[in-house]
Design an enzyme around this catalytic site. Structure first.
Site, PDB file in Angstrom:
ATOM      1  N   ARG A  76       0.797  -1.091  -0.028  1.00  0.00           N
ATOM      2  CA  ARG A  76       0.109  -0.116  -0.006  1.00  0.00           C
ATOM      3  C   ARG A  76       0.887   1.284   0.069  1.00  0.00           C
ATOM      4  O   ARG A  76       1.770   1.408   0.801  1.00  0.00           O
ATOM      5  CB  ARG A  76      -0.751  -0.027   1.252  1.00  0.00           C
ATOM      6  CG  ARG A  76      -1.635   1.300   1.351  1.00  0.00           C
ATOM      7  CD  ARG A  76      -2.756   1.229   2.601  1.00  0.00           C
ATOM      8  NE  ARG A  76      -3.277   2.441   2.738  1.00  0.00           N
ATOM      9  CZ  ARG A  76      -3.148   3.389   3.937  1.00  0.00           C
ATOM     10  NH1 ARG A  76      -2.407   2.890   4.857  1.00  0.00           N
ATOM     11  NH2 ARG A  76      -3.885   4.369   3.711  1.00  0.00           N
ATOM     12  N   ASN A 290      -7.107   1.204  10.080  1.00  0.00           N
ATOM     13  CA  ASN A 290      -5.759   1.564  10.577  1.00  0.00           C
ATOM     14  C   ASN A 290      -5.972   1.501  12.064  1.00  0.00           C
ATOM     15  O   ASN A 290      -6.618   2.206  12.651  1.00  0.00           O
ATOM     16  CB  ASN A 290      -5.260   3.097  10.317  1.00  0.00           C
ATOM     17  CG  ASN A 290      -4.861   3.195   8.812  1.00  0.00           C
ATOM     18  OD1 ASN A 290      -4.799   2.275   8.044  1.00  0.00           O
ATOM     19  ND2 ASN A 290      -4.535   4.440   8.607  1.00  0.00           N
ATOM     20  N   TYR A 292      -4.046   0.686  15.788  1.00  0.00           N
ATOM     21  CA  TYR A 292      -2.839   0.830  16.767  1.00  0.00           C
ATOM     22  C   TYR A 292      -2.778   0.602  18.214  1.00  0.00           C
ATOM     23  O   TYR A 292      -2.290  -0.150  18.569  1.00  0.00           O
ATOM     24  CB  TYR A 292      -2.050   2.218  16.496  1.00  0.00           C
ATOM     25  CG  TYR A 292      -1.342   2.447  15.229  1.00  0.00           C
ATOM     26  CD1 TYR A 292      -0.230   2.000  14.731  1.00  0.00           C
ATOM     27  CD2 TYR A 292      -2.142   3.021  14.154  1.00  0.00           C
ATOM     28  CE1 TYR A 292       0.410   2.049  13.468  1.00  0.00           C
ATOM     29  CE2 TYR A 292      -1.493   3.249  12.972  1.00  0.00           C
ATOM     30  CZ  TYR A 292      -0.364   2.766  12.803  1.00  0.00           C
ATOM     31  OH  TYR A 292       0.176   3.117  11.532  1.00  0.00           O
ATOM     32  N   GLU A 350      -3.249  -0.408   8.126  1.00  0.00           N
ATOM     33  CA  GLU A 350      -2.202  -0.097   8.887  1.00  0.00           C
ATOM     34  C   GLU A 350      -2.070  -0.773  10.108  1.00  0.00           C
ATOM     35  O   GLU A 350      -3.305  -0.734  11.085  1.00  0.00           O
ATOM     36  CB  GLU A 350      -1.838   1.442   9.075  1.00  0.00           C
ATOM     37  CG  GLU A 350      -1.467   2.259   8.032  1.00  0.00           C
ATOM     38  CD  GLU A 350      -1.334   3.751   8.484  1.00  0.00           C
ATOM     39  OE1 GLU A 350      -1.109   3.924   9.499  1.00  0.00           O
ATOM     40  OE2 GLU A 350      -1.740   4.392   7.257  1.00  0.00           O
TER      41      GLU A 350
HETATM   42  O1  IFM Z   1       3.101   7.341  10.206  1.00  0.00           O
HETATM   43  C1  IFM Z   1       1.751   7.337  10.303  1.00  0.00           C
HETATM   44  C2  IFM Z   1       0.849   7.267   9.103  1.00  0.00           C
HETATM   45  O2  IFM Z   1       1.166   8.342   8.144  1.00  0.00           O
HETATM   46  C3  IFM Z   1      -0.569   7.212   9.185  1.00  0.00           C
HETATM   47  N1  IFM Z   1      -1.137   6.171  10.385  1.00  0.00           N
HETATM   48  C4  IFM Z   1      -0.120   6.329  11.397  1.00  0.00           C
HETATM   49  C5  IFM Z   1       1.211   6.398  11.353  1.00  0.00           C
HETATM   50  C6  IFM Z   1       1.876   6.067  12.586  1.00  0.00           C
HETATM   51  O3  IFM Z   1       1.790   7.374  13.269  1.00  0.00           O
END
Ligand code: IFM
Length: 449
Positions: A76, A290, A292, A350
């Site tokens: 990606r 995304n 985290y 992500e």
């Molecule tokens: O680096 C960033 C990315 O550009 C967007 N999502 C989170 C990542 C980590 O902070």
């Protein structure tokens, strides 16, 4: 426990243009807001910029070989709008577009499926000078740019994402000023959000005219858990959830904004035209997630504008960016997407972590046990969502390389591949080997590690 993933599962890594390419003004490209922001004193840590980054613009072919070596079957990346349209609209810079054309060919030659993000935060400066995301015309500009990209690449690109993390664009860029373009204005944030959504819609409309494959949006979701069961903390968690997690998905899937956004923004929340909301509710082909961390929040009357503050827990593990390692919320989020939005196809676009990496020693492997543990746990959590019936189609590690982490400059390393920014030497970390083994076994190796 078995961890077999579907045969068609995409195993990838993700990057974005400004974070890795370098040479932001090469070959006729126009400046973008991140070029200006990072060159403004005091805006990024150590004054770091994306001028060189991972020098990927000049090392693209070798970098694709590295991806192939990892065994990736997907990658990606994002297109830099100002490389393609230096003024944001009007004249096309064919040389800029050629770069992405060559990248797509190189990927396909290595059996790597490209997923292309049209906007990962690098608005052309020329458009920002005309109001950028605050100008309603931005939807037409984005539509025009998208059309140029689709026309050139859709014969080979089958997966498109309109925007990456619109929440971050507005929260960092228009509300708190920590990201480009660096505004701090409660009244601007909802307008920027709304125009991002209108622009997303415009790109999807254009895609239905000229594209033949699949298009979606990428959102960052962070489940919000109250720090206690007091009514105040619970209400704070609800507000934070509406602000961060519902602000984009509700309009796209249900054609409305959550009521709680009015509590958050007060008089700064505009009455939006019904026609806008009706058109924003336009079917898309997938959600890019995304993920985290989760957020534990408490009521905090002094915190602007949410009246909710993050809480750090004494016994939890945190990454270098201060994010709690909490894989269960990945499963929960995937199941929540399934239940609230009609079980759409989802890609984890992500997931990853910044941890301190010991310096590389010549000839020795660079070990990153904390990142390895993070990846294993999150892949197991992703698999649990598959077991729960989520239509999960792929997983992309953030990130392929250590890269430019926006206002944190080069201080936060998320890569599977270590980059020595003074020599551009790339060194795969232990997590790269681990990911390769996971891919090779289509996840099965997770049973043993
Ligand atoms: O680096 C960033 C990315 O550009 C967007 N999502 C989170 C990542 C980590 O902070």
């Amino acid at each position: 426990m078995t961890f077999q993933f579907p045969d068609t599962f995409l195993w990838g890594c993700a990057t974005s243009a400004y974070q890795i390419e370098g040479s932001p003004l090469a070959d006729g490209a126009g400046p973008n807001v991140w070029h200006r922001f990072s060159h403004t004193p005091g805006m990024t840590l150590n004054g770091d910029t994306g001028d060189v980054a991972c020098d990927h613009y000049r090392r693209m072919e070798q970098d694709v070989e590295l991806m192939a070596g990892l065994g990736l079957n997907a990658y990606r990346f994002s297109i830099s709008w100002a490389r393609v349209l230096p003024y944001g609209e009007g004249c096309v810079n064919e040389t800029g577009l050629d770069f992405y054309d060559r990248l797509v060919d190189a990927l396909l030659k290595n059996s790597i499926t490209p997923m292309v993000t049209l906007y990962h935060w690098d608005l052309p400066e020329a458009l920002d000078n005309r109001g950028g995301w605050l100008n309603r015309r931005v939807a037409d500009w984005f539509g025009e740019y998208s059309r140029v990209c689709f026309r050139r690449l859709d014969d080979r690109v089958r997966l498109w994402a309109t925007l990456n993390e619109p929440w971050v664009v507005t929260d960092g860029g228009y509300l708190h000023g920590t990201l480009a373009p660096g505004h701090r204005n409660l009244f601007e944030a909802p307008i920027a959000s709304h125009n991002l959504l209108r622009s997303h819609t415009r790109a999807v409309q254009v895609y239905r005219e000229v594209g033949r494959h699949r298009i979606g949006i990428v959102v960052n979701i962070e489940p919000k858990h109250p720090a206690s069961d007091s009514p105040e903390d619970m209400a704070a968690a609800e507000r934070a959830h509406a602000y961060m997690n519902l602000q984009y998905l509700e309009p796209v899937f249900h054609g409305l904004y959550p009521q709680r956004l009015r509590d958050v923004f007060g008089e700064a929340w505009p009455e939006w035209p019904m026609e806008d909301l009706e058109s924003i509710r336009l079917p898309i082909d997938f959600i890019g997630l995304n993920y985290y961390t989760r957020g534990v929040v408490r009521h905090d009357p002094d915190r602007y504008p949410l009246k909710a503050s993050p809480v750090r827990l004494p016994n939890a593990t945190y990454t270098e960016t201060g994010w709690e390692v909490y894989p269960q919320a990945l499963t929960d989020t995937l199941v929540w997407l399934k239940e609230n939005y009609g079980n759409p196809p989802v890609y984890i676009t992500e997931n990853g972590a910044a941890f301190y990496d010991p310096p590389t020693v010549e000839g020795e492997r660079l070990e990153d046990p904390l990142r390895q543990s993070y990846l294993k746990k999150h892949l197991k959590a992703a698999h649990a969502a598959l077991d729960a019936g989520v239509d999960l189609r792929g997983y992309f590690v953030w990130s392929l390389f250590d890269n430019f982490e926006w206002s944190q400059g080069y201080s936060k390393r998320f890569g599977l591949i270590h980059v020595d920014f003074s020599t551009q030497k790339r060194t795969p970390k232990g997590s790269a080997d681990l990911y390769q083994r996971i891919i090779e076994s289509n996840g099965r190796v997770l049973e043993r590690i």
